[in-house]
Design an enzyme around this catalytic site. Structure first.
Site, PDB file in Angstrom:
ATOM      1  N   GLU A 297       0.882  -1.217   0.068  1.00 37.40           N
ATOM      2  CA  GLU A 297      -0.113   0.067   0.155  1.00 37.40           C
ATOM      3  C   GLU A 297       0.843   1.172   0.087  1.00 37.40           C
ATOM      4  O   GLU A 297       0.676   2.149   0.885  1.00 37.40           O
ATOM      5  CB  GLU A 297      -0.752   0.164   1.175  1.00 37.40           C
ATOM      6  CG  GLU A 297      -1.709  -1.150   1.672  1.00 37.40           C
ATOM      7  CD  GLU A 297      -2.175  -1.043   3.098  1.00 37.40           C
ATOM      8  OE1 GLU A 297      -1.413  -0.347   3.960  1.00 37.40           O
ATOM      9  OE2 GLU A 297      -3.055  -1.680   3.513  1.00 37.40           O
ATOM     10  N   PRO A 298       1.507   1.641  -1.052  1.00 37.42           N
ATOM     11  CA  PRO A 298       2.346   2.761  -1.029  1.00 37.42           C
ATOM     12  C   PRO A 298       1.532   3.848  -1.399  1.00 37.42           C
ATOM     13  O   PRO A 298       0.617   3.771  -2.228  1.00 37.42           O
ATOM     14  CB  PRO A 298       3.318   2.408  -2.003  1.00 37.42           C
ATOM     15  CG  PRO A 298       2.677   1.714  -3.024  1.00 37.42           C
ATOM     16  CD  PRO A 298       1.700   0.666  -2.274  1.00 37.42           C
TER      17      PRO A 298
ATOM     18  N   ARG B  69       3.406   7.780  -0.799  1.00 41.34           N
ATOM     19  CA  ARG B  69       4.464   8.808  -1.087  1.00 41.34           C
ATOM     20  C   ARG B  69       5.153   8.312  -2.372  1.00 41.34           C
ATOM     21  O   ARG B  69       5.339   9.147  -3.251  1.00 41.34           O
ATOM     22  CB  ARG B  69       5.169   8.844   0.072  1.00 41.34           C
ATOM     23  CG  ARG B  69       6.505   9.799  -0.315  1.00 41.34           C
ATOM     24  CD  ARG B  69       7.289   9.759   0.855  1.00 41.34           C
ATOM     25  NE  ARG B  69       6.740   9.521   2.211  1.00 41.34           N
ATOM     26  CZ  ARG B  69       6.220  10.683   3.135  1.00 41.34           C
ATOM     27  NH1 ARG B  69       6.450  11.666   2.821  1.00 41.34           N
ATOM     28  NH2 ARG B  69       5.873  10.308   4.359  1.00 41.34           N
TER      29      ARG B  69
ATOM     30  N   ARG C 271       4.106  19.685   5.529  1.00 37.37           N
ATOM     31  CA  ARG C 271       5.322  18.963   5.981  1.00 37.37           C
ATOM     32  C   ARG C 271       6.405  19.511   6.796  1.00 37.37           C
ATOM     33  O   ARG C 271       6.946  19.193   7.800  1.00 37.37           O
ATOM     34  CB  ARG C 271       5.569  18.028   4.947  1.00 37.37           C
ATOM     35  CG  ARG C 271       4.458  17.197   4.260  1.00 37.37           C
ATOM     36  CD  ARG C 271       5.032  16.289   3.100  1.00 37.37           C
ATOM     37  NE  ARG C 271       5.941  15.258   3.698  1.00 37.37           N
ATOM     38  CZ  ARG C 271       7.351  15.385   3.832  1.00 37.37           C
ATOM     39  NH1 ARG C 271       7.928  16.127   3.006  1.00 37.37           N
ATOM     40  NH2 ARG C 271       8.039  14.511   4.293  1.00 37.37           N
TER      41      ARG C 271
ATOM     42  N   TYR D  41       6.984  18.085  10.436  1.00 37.59           N
ATOM     43  CA  TYR D  41       7.944  17.142  10.824  1.00 37.59           C
ATOM     44  C   TYR D  41       9.314  17.642  10.313  1.00 37.59           C
ATOM     45  O   TYR D  41      10.168  16.882  10.116  1.00 37.59           O
ATOM     46  CB  TYR D  41       7.925  15.650  10.287  1.00 37.59           C
ATOM     47  CG  TYR D  41       6.666  15.266   9.326  1.00 37.59           C
ATOM     48  CD1 TYR D  41       5.641  14.661  10.357  1.00 37.59           C
ATOM     49  CD2 TYR D  41       6.295  15.444   8.059  1.00 37.59           C
ATOM     50  CE1 TYR D  41       4.501  14.142   9.652  1.00 37.59           C
ATOM     51  CE2 TYR D  41       5.382  14.785   7.408  1.00 37.59           C
ATOM     52  CZ  TYR D  41       4.498  14.296   8.137  1.00 37.59           C
ATOM     53  OH  TYR D  41       3.331  13.606   7.543  1.00 37.59           O
TER      54      TYR D  41
ATOM     55  N   CYS E 223       0.274  33.715  10.401  1.00 38.44           N
ATOM     56  CA  CYS E 223       0.804  34.064  11.510  1.00 38.44           C
ATOM     57  C   CYS E 223       1.048  33.048  12.442  1.00 38.44           C
ATOM     58  O   CYS E 223       0.474  32.890  13.598  1.00 38.44           O
ATOM     59  CB  CYS E 223      -0.265  35.030  11.910  1.00 38.44           C
ATOM     60  SG  CYS E 223      -0.494  36.239  10.925  1.00 38.44           S
ATOM     61  N   GLU E 224       2.266  32.145  12.316  1.00 35.45           N
ATOM     62  CA  GLU E 224       2.937  31.459  13.140  1.00 35.45           C
ATOM     63  C   GLU E 224       4.346  31.180  12.753  1.00 35.45           C
ATOM     64  O   GLU E 224       4.808  31.204  11.596  1.00 35.45           O
ATOM     65  CB  GLU E 224       2.322  29.779  12.644  1.00 35.45           C
ATOM     66  CG  GLU E 224       0.837  29.568  13.089  1.00 35.45           C
ATOM     67  CD  GLU E 224       0.506  29.457  14.596  1.00 35.45           C
ATOM     68  OE1 GLU E 224       1.204  29.159  15.296  1.00 35.45           O
ATOM     69  OE2 GLU E 224      -0.780  29.640  14.731  1.00 35.45           O
TER      70      GLU E 224
ATOM     71  N   TYR F 234       1.063  13.939   0.793  1.00 30.79           N
ATOM     72  CA  TYR F 234       0.961  14.406   1.887  1.00 30.79           C
ATOM     73  C   TYR F 234       1.274  16.306   1.838  1.00 30.79           C
ATOM     74  O   TYR F 234       1.986  16.818   2.958  1.00 30.79           O
ATOM     75  CB  TYR F 234       2.054  13.881   3.099  1.00 30.79           C
ATOM     76  CG  TYR F 234       1.698  12.688   3.041  1.00 30.79           C
ATOM     77  CD1 TYR F 234       0.398  11.923   3.654  1.00 30.79           C
ATOM     78  CD2 TYR F 234       2.538  11.504   2.667  1.00 30.79           C
ATOM     79  CE1 TYR F 234       0.310  10.677   3.684  1.00 30.79           C
ATOM     80  CE2 TYR F 234       2.317  10.041   2.605  1.00 30.79           C
ATOM     81  CZ  TYR F 234       1.313   9.681   2.993  1.00 30.79           C
ATOM     82  OH  TYR F 234       0.915   8.292   3.259  1.00 30.79           O
TER      83      TYR F 234
HETATM   84  C1  LIG Z   1      -0.302   5.959   5.299  1.00 30.39           C
HETATM   85  C2  LIG Z   1      -0.410   4.490   5.031  1.00 30.39           C
HETATM   86  C3  LIG Z   1       0.064   4.086   3.928  1.00 30.39           C
HETATM   87  C4  LIG Z   1       0.873   4.845   2.883  1.00 30.39           C
HETATM   88  O1  LIG Z   1       2.173   5.260   3.673  1.00 30.39           O
HETATM   89  P1  LIG Z   1       3.200   6.087   2.451  1.00 30.39           P
HETATM   90  O2  LIG Z   1       4.229   6.206   3.321  1.00 30.39           O
HETATM   91  O3  LIG Z   1       2.574   6.984   1.708  1.00 30.39           O
HETATM   92  O4  LIG Z   1       3.727   4.826   1.515  1.00 30.39           O
HETATM   93  C5  LIG Z   1      -0.157   2.647   3.724  1.00 30.39           C
HETATM   94  N1  LIG Z   1      -0.754   2.049   4.587  1.00 30.39           N
HETATM   95  C6  LIG Z   1      -1.496   2.370   5.610  1.00 30.39           C
HETATM   96  C7  LIG Z   1      -2.153   1.855   6.862  1.00 30.39           C
HETATM   97  C8  LIG Z   1      -1.198   3.822   6.011  1.00 30.39           C
HETATM   98  O5  LIG Z   1      -1.717   4.515   6.945  1.00 30.39           O
END
Ligand SMILES: *Cc1c(COP(=O)(O)O)cnc(C)c1O
Length: 438
Positions: free
Chosen positions: A285-286, A288, A324, A328, A355-356, A384
């Site tokens: 599940e990528p 980014r 971002r 972070y 204003c931060e 993101y």
């Molecule tokens: C956010 C998330 C991802 C994707 O993360 P990436 O760093 O964008 O690849 C995959 N699985 C779950 C459960 C997530 O919360």
């Protein structure tokens, strides 16, 4: 002040960037689009997204791993349509994302519903839509899913997200697989929930899921987590349970600066070595990795000024548009799209108008002289970035634009303040005792 030193895309260091960041958003095009839609705006290359998907599926197909895109990285409909048409499944974390992916034409049968806090109505919607899998993160959620499935007379395909207690060696705020993180079920609770599933016919316990964090640059934690998962599968099978599917999570990092990023072929090799002999259907599940490199936030310099011993360039994009850096300490590579004065070797702190004190994008060296009206772009802002934007300081959400083959297409128009104000008009008082407040 953020002490990170950013990297200019132009110049010698830019060479290091080219391999992993695949920058194909031409500066000339970005300047023309800025003239047409105004700044700030997000600019995306559909070709870069498509190429990332093709590269990942080519690397993973020998190990027979399917891909579900983590929609939260960037849920723009046009991006979802693009990936869905290429054959990519979807990983969602809310009912809103479910609506988005269905609107984009993605089949529910290719959707995985993840997330630590699904509401009852979100679970019901997902079951009615017929999603491929719900990743359950606690015993309480397991029983709620079972109850809702029973009331809907449906069978819920459930995978348990386990917390493998692995340090992903990434930023604390995006680490998700260590003991004590809020995500997943403890390893010690997994067998008990497989037992419980045997007594709940409305649950089809299909397997396990892990997701250890995001922006992971060192692949060793994956090997560790997948090894833990493999042991767990063997243990569950020895206890008589069936484990058919494994969801291996996302988190693969990209190069934001000169540092290298992992090769997806190495990840494929790790998957093969750790899990290849288990006969499970595998998914990653990528988020980014698929979209991060394909975007830029284009912004105009409003003012420059001296602050102590440094120069600041105040731009018209703020932390509400790109969160971002404030969230972070991330630093996006900066490209100067247009500088009237030219020159080189200048250093600026790039800051926004919000204003931060945390509304700082970073300190950048090796820049030309900047002045009002110049255009700059924060690169690697496809993930993101737009998806995390807010309207803080009553700043409207900015447009998102596809640029391809010398043409552009606005895939989200600029929000208007009138649209936001409309939500706050026609208010009336309701009697609390007698009303069912919405
Ligand atoms: C956010 C998330 C991802 C994707 O993360 P990436 O760093 O964008 O690849 C995959 N699985 C779950 C459960 C997530 O919360």
């Amino acid at each position: 002040m953020n002490k990170h030193v950013g990297t200019s895309v132009s110049g010698a260091e830019g060479e290091d960037l080219s391999k992993n960041s695949e920058i194909h958003l031409d500066a000339g095009f970005m300047a023309s689009v800025a003239g047409a839609v105004g700044t700030p705006f997000y600019c995306y290359s559909p070709e870069v997204i498509a190429r990332a998907y093709e590269e990942l599926s080519a690397a993973l197909s020998p190990v027979d791993v399917s891909i579900c895109y983590a929609v939260k990285a960037n849920g723009n409909l046009a991006i979802l349509q693009l990936l869905s048409r290429l054959g990519c499944g979807m990983d969602i974390v809310s009912g809103g994302e479910l609506e988005r992916v269905l609107e984009a034409g993605a089949p529910a049968s290719r959707v995985i519903f993840s997330g630590v806090g699904k509401s009852a109505s979100e679970i019901a919607k997902a079951l009615v839509a017929g999603v491929h899998q719900i990743n359950v993160e606690s015993p309480a959620e397991f029983h709620l899913v079972a109850d809702i499935a029973a009331s809907l007379r449906r069978r819920a395909p459930v995978a348990l997200r386990v917390n493998p207690d692995v340090d992903a060696r990434t930023h604390d705020k995006i680490s998700t697989g260590k003991k004590g993180d809020k995500f997943g079920v403890a390893l010690s609770e997994v067998a008990g929930l497989f037992e419980a599933a045997a007594a709940r016919p409305e649950i089809d316990m299909v397997g396990l899921a892990v997701h250890i964090g995001s922006q992971i640059l060192d692949l060793a934690p994956y090997r560790h987590a997948y090894g833990v998962l493999a042991d767990l599968v063997r243990d569950l099978r020895a206890k008589g349970h069936s484990v058919r599917r494994l969801d291996l999570g996302g988190g693969i990092g990209i190069a934001y600066g000169a540092q290298g990023a992992p090769e997806v072929s190495e990840l494929a090799a790790i998957i093969d070595e750790t899990l290849g002999d288990l006969g499970c259907a595998l998914t990653v599940e990528p988020g980014r990795w698929l979209v991060g490199r394909a975007g830029a936030l284009v912004t105009t310099v409003l003012y420059t000024k001296e602050a102590g011993d440094r120069m600041l360039a105040i731009v018209d994009a703020g932390m509400n548009d790109l969160m971002r850096p404030a969230l972070y300490g991330a630093v996006h590579p900066l490209e100067v799209v247009r500088s009237a004065a030219g020159g080189e070797g200048q250093s600026y702190g790039l800051v926004g108008p919000v204003c931060e004190s945390s509304d700082i994008f970073g300190l950048y060296d090796g820049l030309p002289t900047l002045s009002a009206g110049d255009l700059v772009a924060f690169r690697c802002a496809g993930a993101y970035s737009a998806s995390m934007a807010s309207t803080y300081n009553a700043r409207d959400l900015v447009p998102e634009v596809f640029v391809s083959n010398g043409r552009f297409r606005i895939v989200r128009r600029r929000q208007t303040t009138a649209e936001l104000l409309a939500l706050e008009k026609d208010t009336t008082w309701h009697d609390i005792a007698s009303s069912q407040a919405p």
